[in-house]
Design an enzyme around this catalytic site. Structure first.
Site, PDB file in Angstrom:
ATOM      1  N   ILE A 137      -0.677  -3.719   5.122  1.00  0.00           N
ATOM      2  CA  ILE A 137      -1.166  -4.236   3.849  1.00  0.00           C
ATOM      3  C   ILE A 137      -2.086  -3.175   3.254  1.00  0.00           C
ATOM      4  O   ILE A 137      -2.610  -2.322   3.966  1.00  0.00           O
ATOM      5  CB  ILE A 137      -1.892  -5.599   3.993  1.00  0.00           C
ATOM      6  N   ASP A 138      -2.277  -3.232   1.949  1.00  0.00           N
ATOM      7  CA  ASP A 138      -3.036  -2.197   1.258  1.00  0.00           C
ATOM      8  C   ASP A 138      -4.512  -2.208   1.642  1.00  0.00           C
ATOM      9  O   ASP A 138      -5.036  -3.222   2.126  1.00  0.00           O
ATOM     10  CB  ASP A 138      -2.918  -2.379  -0.259  1.00  0.00           C
ATOM     11  N   LYS A 139      -5.170  -1.110   1.367  1.00  0.00           N
ATOM     12  CA  LYS A 139      -6.596  -0.959   1.684  1.00  0.00           C
ATOM     13  C   LYS A 139      -7.427  -2.108   1.125  1.00  0.00           C
ATOM     14  O   LYS A 139      -8.261  -2.681   1.828  1.00  0.00           O
ATOM     15  CB  LYS A 139      -7.099   0.378   1.120  1.00  0.00           C
TER      16      LYS A 139
END
Length: 362
Positions: A137-139
């Site tokens: 998942i993204d930062k």
């Protein structure tokens, strides 16, 4: 010892990278590209390129080298572990944490923390930079991730993702009013001009992508959604919702820059950005345990910043007019309101801005 796979080409038109991705789903797209780049893929004893067209009846040989010693350092970073056994763990990743080392982020990542917690007990399928990482998942997306502790567990989990028996659901707040549930079925590829972005495209290298969304609550100008991934492309939810005209609130790459609740007005004071990051949280995972066969499901409520942003939309606004003669303390009172996070509009501030050099009244 290196791992060797032989893949028979049964039809015309296959590219080497596409065939390997289809036959060995446990390998990430970048892992396949790296194997080809480093000369570990041959066809009829000849090294192939990723775009090489393969003839029917030929045999593609894929050599997966033994994992090199990991040069990413272990770091004692606290982990919010939701579940753990000998084969896998489920982690609640906080916003702001990168999943694995990359340019500009060589430490402080989830992988650095996992190496400290798990030591050598992580799968090596995704290479030395992403040990144990089955999906990402993204930062600035918070929430649940599954981590594999061995290659067998990794392969089983990756296969479940491929056949859509691995469920990933998210909570999000998007711009605009969505009245009905729906599905976005639109292929995604790297943006042709901006390499940091993905985009919906109908090009040969675009990959199919499907996102289902369900309306859970409407606000004025915003909608809260539950979303379920059928595929898992980079930035998929963010790209798909922007594509249909409802970007994520606070998404500074695909959205409207995390602006305030209403268009900026001269003199409006607001202490905090109500959406400090994209309002996206991975709240639910369910899958079959790779060894026990048990159906497992985990949920994790959104973190405080997500909840507070949603509560901002819930609040009913009441207009209060403050008047007074010069020197009566209006400006001080307005600053106090701003410090408490109360939206306030000042006529004095608006007039001052109008008469600034280059403005309308100058």
């Amino acid at each position: 010892m290196a791992e060797l796979h032989e893949i028979e080409v049964t039809a015309a038109g296959w590219r080497a990278d596409k065939l390997i991705a289809e036959a060995l789903p446990e390998l990430s797209r970048s892992a396949v590209q790296n194997l080809i780049r480093d000369g570990h893929v041959t066809c009829d004893n000849k090294i192939v390129q990723k775009s090489t067209k393969l003839a029917p009846g030929s045999v593609l040989c894929v050599e997966i080298p033994e994992a090199r010693p990991l040069d990413v350092k272990a770091e004692n970073i606290p982990l919010d572990i939701v579940y753990e056994d000998d084969d896998l763990l489920v982690v609640n990743k906080p916003k702001g944490m990168v999943v694995h080392p990359a340019a500009g982020n060589y430490d402080g990542t989830l992988v650095n923390a996992l190496l400290y917690h798990c030591g050598d007990s992580l799968s090596g399928i995704n290479g030395v930079i992403r040990p144990g990482i089955v999906h990402r998942i993204d930062k600035d997306t918070s929430g649940l991730l599954i981590v594999a502790k061995n290659d067998t567990a990794h392969r089983h989990l990756a296969e479940q993702i491929k056949v859509h028996s691995f469920t990933r659901e998210y909570r999000a707040v998007v711009y605009g009013k969505i009245r009905e549930d729906g599905t976005v079925d639109a292929p995604i590829a790297r943006h042709p001009q901006d390499r940091k972005r993905m985009a919906v495209q109908n090009t040969p290298n675009a990959r199919n992508a499907v996102t289902h969304y369900f309306v859970t609550k409407n606000f004025t100008g915003f909608t809260q959604l539950r979303l379920r991934l059928e595929t898992g492309r980079t930035h998929q939810i963010r790209v798909h919702m922007a594509h249909v005209g409802h970007p994520l609130w606070g998404d500074k790459l695909y959205g409207r820059g995390g602006q305030a609740l209403t268009p900026p007005v001269p003199g409006v004071l607001l202490k905090h950005d109500p959406a400090p990051r994209q309002m996206l949280h991975a709240w639910h995972l369910s899958f079959i345990h790779p060894f026990t066969g048990e159906k497992m499901a985990f949920t994790c409520p959104p973190p405080e910043d997500f909840i507070q942003a949603a509560l901002t939309l819930e609040r009913h606004m009441r207009r209060v007019v403050v008047t007074g003669v010069a020197g009566s303390g209006k400006s001080l009172f307005m600053r106090m309101l701003a410090e408490e996070g109360v939206p306030a509009w000042s006529a004095d501030a608006a007039v001052i801005r109008l008469y600034e050099p280059g403005r309308e009244a100058w």
